[in-house]
Design a protein around this motif. Sequence first.
Motif, PDB file in Angstrom:
ATOM      1  N   LEU A 103     -15.113 -51.133   5.180  1.00 57.52           N
ATOM      2  CA  LEU A 103     -16.412 -51.485   5.741  1.00 57.52           C
ATOM      3  C   LEU A 103     -16.950 -50.312   6.537  1.00 57.52           C
ATOM      4  N   LEU A 104     -18.232 -49.989   6.321  1.00 59.37           N
ATOM      5  CA  LEU A 104     -18.867 -49.000   7.172  1.00 59.37           C
ATOM      6  C   LEU A 104     -19.869 -49.758   8.034  1.00 59.37           C
ATOM      7  N   VAL A 105     -19.690 -49.673   9.343  1.00 62.76           N
ATOM      8  CA  VAL A 105     -20.512 -50.444  10.264  1.00 62.76           C
ATOM      9  C   VAL A 105     -21.392 -49.500  11.070  1.00 62.76           C
ATOM     10  N   VAL A 106     -22.708 -49.670  10.988  1.00 67.25           N
ATOM     11  CA  VAL A 106     -23.607 -48.809  11.749  1.00 67.25           C
ATOM     12  C   VAL A 106     -23.961 -49.505  13.060  1.00 67.25           C
ATOM     13  N   ALA A 107     -23.496 -48.938  14.168  1.00 65.07           N
ATOM     14  CA  ALA A 107     -23.770 -49.517  15.485  1.00 65.07           C
ATOM     15  C   ALA A 107     -24.973 -48.800  16.098  1.00 65.07           C
ATOM     16  N   GLY A 108     -25.504 -49.350  17.182  1.00 62.43           N
ATOM     17  CA  GLY A 108     -26.644 -48.697  17.834  1.00 62.43           C
ATOM     18  C   GLY A 108     -27.000 -49.393  19.124  1.00 62.43           C
ATOM     19  N   SER A 109     -27.608 -48.639  20.048  1.00 55.88           N
ATOM     20  CA  SER A 109     -27.910 -49.192  21.368  1.00 55.88           C
ATOM     21  C   SER A 109     -29.004 -50.258  21.283  1.00 55.88           C
ATOM     22  N   GLY A 110     -29.359 -50.813  22.419  1.00 56.71           N
ATOM     23  CA  GLY A 110     -30.430 -51.804  22.475  1.00 56.71           C
ATOM     24  C   GLY A 110     -30.031 -53.127  21.868  1.00 56.71           C
ATOM     25  N   GLY A 111     -28.773 -53.517  22.031  1.00 57.25           N
ATOM     26  CA  GLY A 111     -28.353 -54.832  21.555  1.00 57.25           C
ATOM     27  C   GLY A 111     -27.814 -54.834  20.131  1.00 57.25           C
ATOM     28  N   HIS A 112     -28.060 -53.749  19.376  1.00 61.08           N
ATOM     29  CA  HIS A 112     -27.596 -53.722  17.983  1.00 61.08           C
ATOM     30  C   HIS A 112     -26.082 -53.848  17.889  1.00 61.08           C
ATOM     31  N   SER A 121     -12.702 -61.996   8.046  1.00 58.30           N
ATOM     32  CA  SER A 121     -11.249 -62.098   7.910  1.00 58.30           C
ATOM     33  C   SER A 121     -10.616 -60.704   7.860  1.00 58.30           C
ATOM     34  N   GLN A 122      -9.315 -60.711   7.774  1.00 57.33           N
ATOM     35  CA  GLN A 122      -8.525 -59.485   7.703  1.00 57.33           C
ATOM     36  C   GLN A 122      -8.819 -58.674   6.444  1.00 57.33           C
ATOM     37  N   SER A 123      -9.415 -59.328   5.447  1.00 59.90           N
ATOM     38  CA  SER A 123      -9.704 -58.643   4.180  1.00 59.90           C
ATOM     39  C   SER A 123     -10.686 -57.493   4.347  1.00 59.90           C
ATOM     40  N   TYR A 124     -11.458 -57.510   5.456  1.00 59.35           N
ATOM     41  CA  TYR A 124     -12.432 -56.449   5.685  1.00 59.35           C
ATOM     42  C   TYR A 124     -11.814 -55.363   6.554  1.00 59.35           C
ATOM     43  N   SER A 125     -11.146 -54.457   5.909  1.00 55.05           N
ATOM     44  CA  SER A 125     -10.408 -53.421   6.647  1.00 55.05           C
ATOM     45  C   SER A 125     -10.185 -52.213   5.750  1.00 55.05           C
ATOM     46  N   LEU A 172     -15.941 -41.157   3.646  1.00 54.75           N
ATOM     47  CA  LEU A 172     -15.444 -42.506   3.932  1.00 54.75           C
ATOM     48  C   LEU A 172     -15.464 -43.406   2.693  1.00 54.75           C
ATOM     49  N   LYS A 173     -16.399 -43.140   1.789  1.00 57.74           N
ATOM     50  CA  LYS A 173     -16.572 -43.946   0.560  1.00 57.74           C
ATOM     51  C   LYS A 173     -16.326 -45.445   0.793  1.00 57.74           C
ATOM     52  N   PRO A 174     -17.157 -46.067   1.607  1.00 58.29           N
ATOM     53  CA  PRO A 174     -16.925 -47.483   1.923  1.00 58.29           C
ATOM     54  C   PRO A 174     -17.264 -48.384   0.731  1.00 58.29           C
ATOM     55  N   ASP A 175     -16.685 -49.567   0.693  1.00 58.90           N
ATOM     56  CA  ASP A 175     -17.062 -50.558  -0.316  1.00 58.90           C
ATOM     57  C   ASP A 175     -18.339 -51.273   0.095  1.00 58.90           C
ATOM     58  N   LEU A 176     -18.507 -51.379   1.423  1.00 54.22           N
ATOM     59  CA  LEU A 176     -19.633 -52.159   1.919  1.00 54.22           C
ATOM     60  C   LEU A 176     -20.186 -51.535   3.193  1.00 54.22           C
ATOM     61  N   ILE A 177     -21.510 -51.497   3.298  1.00 59.04           N
ATOM     62  CA  ILE A 177     -22.150 -51.034   4.536  1.00 59.04           C
ATOM     63  C   ILE A 177     -22.792 -52.236   5.214  1.00 59.04           C
ATOM     64  N   LEU A 178     -22.518 -52.373   6.491  1.00 56.69           N
ATOM     65  CA  LEU A 178     -23.129 -53.450   7.266  1.00 56.69           C
ATOM     66  C   LEU A 178     -23.978 -52.833   8.370  1.00 56.69           C
TER      67      LEU A 178
END
Lengths: 213, 164
Positions: free
Chosen positions: A39-48, A60-64, A133-139
Amino acid sequence: MDALPAVLGAAALLLLLLLTARLLLARRNSSPRTAPLSLLVVAGSGGHTTEILRLLSSLSQSYSPRHYIFADSDKMSEDKIRTFEQKRAETFSNSQFTLNRIPRCREVCQSWSSSVLTTLYSILYSFPLTFRLKPDLILCNGPGTCVPICISALLLEILALKKVIIVYVESICRVETLSLSGKILYYFSDYFIVQWPALKEKYPKSIYLGRIV
Amino acid sequence: MKSAFVTVGTTSFEELIAAVTAPETLQVLRSLGYGRLVLQVGRAAAAPAPFRTAAFTLDVFRFKESLAEDLENADLVISHAGAGTCLETLEKGKPLLVVVNEKLMNNHQLELARQLYRDGHLFYCTCSTLLESLKSIDMSTLKPFPPGQPEKFAAFLDRVIGFE
């Protein structure tokens, strides 16, 4: 600034190219993926960051592993992510994550024209990172940083290097209008989730699951 | 004795601080049974001086790492329209009066406060109507704010990805 029209033109061309590629690429086949899913998770300020960690809390644990990306100036997000992952490690012993910093895409008071330039710069910076990183999923859920990341993920797909699923969750703050990132990624994401019914009506392709943060 | 908490967020909102510390407002708060007022004033140029009398305490601070404790201790929260504060306050089940900064009318943050008002989870006013609102509003009519459901997101994702 004589170069500006050329840069704007190039940016528009790039977006057009990506959009065409997006439409031409076959709709994702629904063959089940096997766990674990990176999983590639894009974080950000302002509550994101707060919102995105809430979404992650139920996965679940499957996302790792979870690869976090955030702006290099965003110390607060980094702290929140570390706290979240520490807690998660108490429940799941083999919990994995990485932290990745990139230059900030659009400072709050920056004008539009130069933000196009920094966005292009961010794409150049994001591509090697996404490639590595070649993620399977971007969130992602809306910080400016997520646009270049998603665009470089699309480039990966166009170059047939990796098929990345892009999941965009519009912030709970957006009741009637989409954020700028949302307006762009509405066209580029595989699943575009909104949290208020008014947005679902305006954007028919979007998915409404109720309030999920 | 009840306690009210006022928060302006990461910037400043001096009109709200002035309105809430005006003598008439303090008097109304006292008549409503509030013996303590806590102000988070942010970057305000001039912050009011704290004081403590037998009947009333005023506490003032600029910023804190987390407002969780102040929200927890409050019987009423008076806040700017910031989405983060609104959601955190409602999640703690505290009565919330949002004071809209008219200088930021087009701010998208107002979208959320307005919707939460329509759904009966909070009240809102402006600095000029704060006093009137405090007198007339019945906070007990607010509806509880149900928690968000991230598990629905997880179920959705598992389904589209093909995890069982």
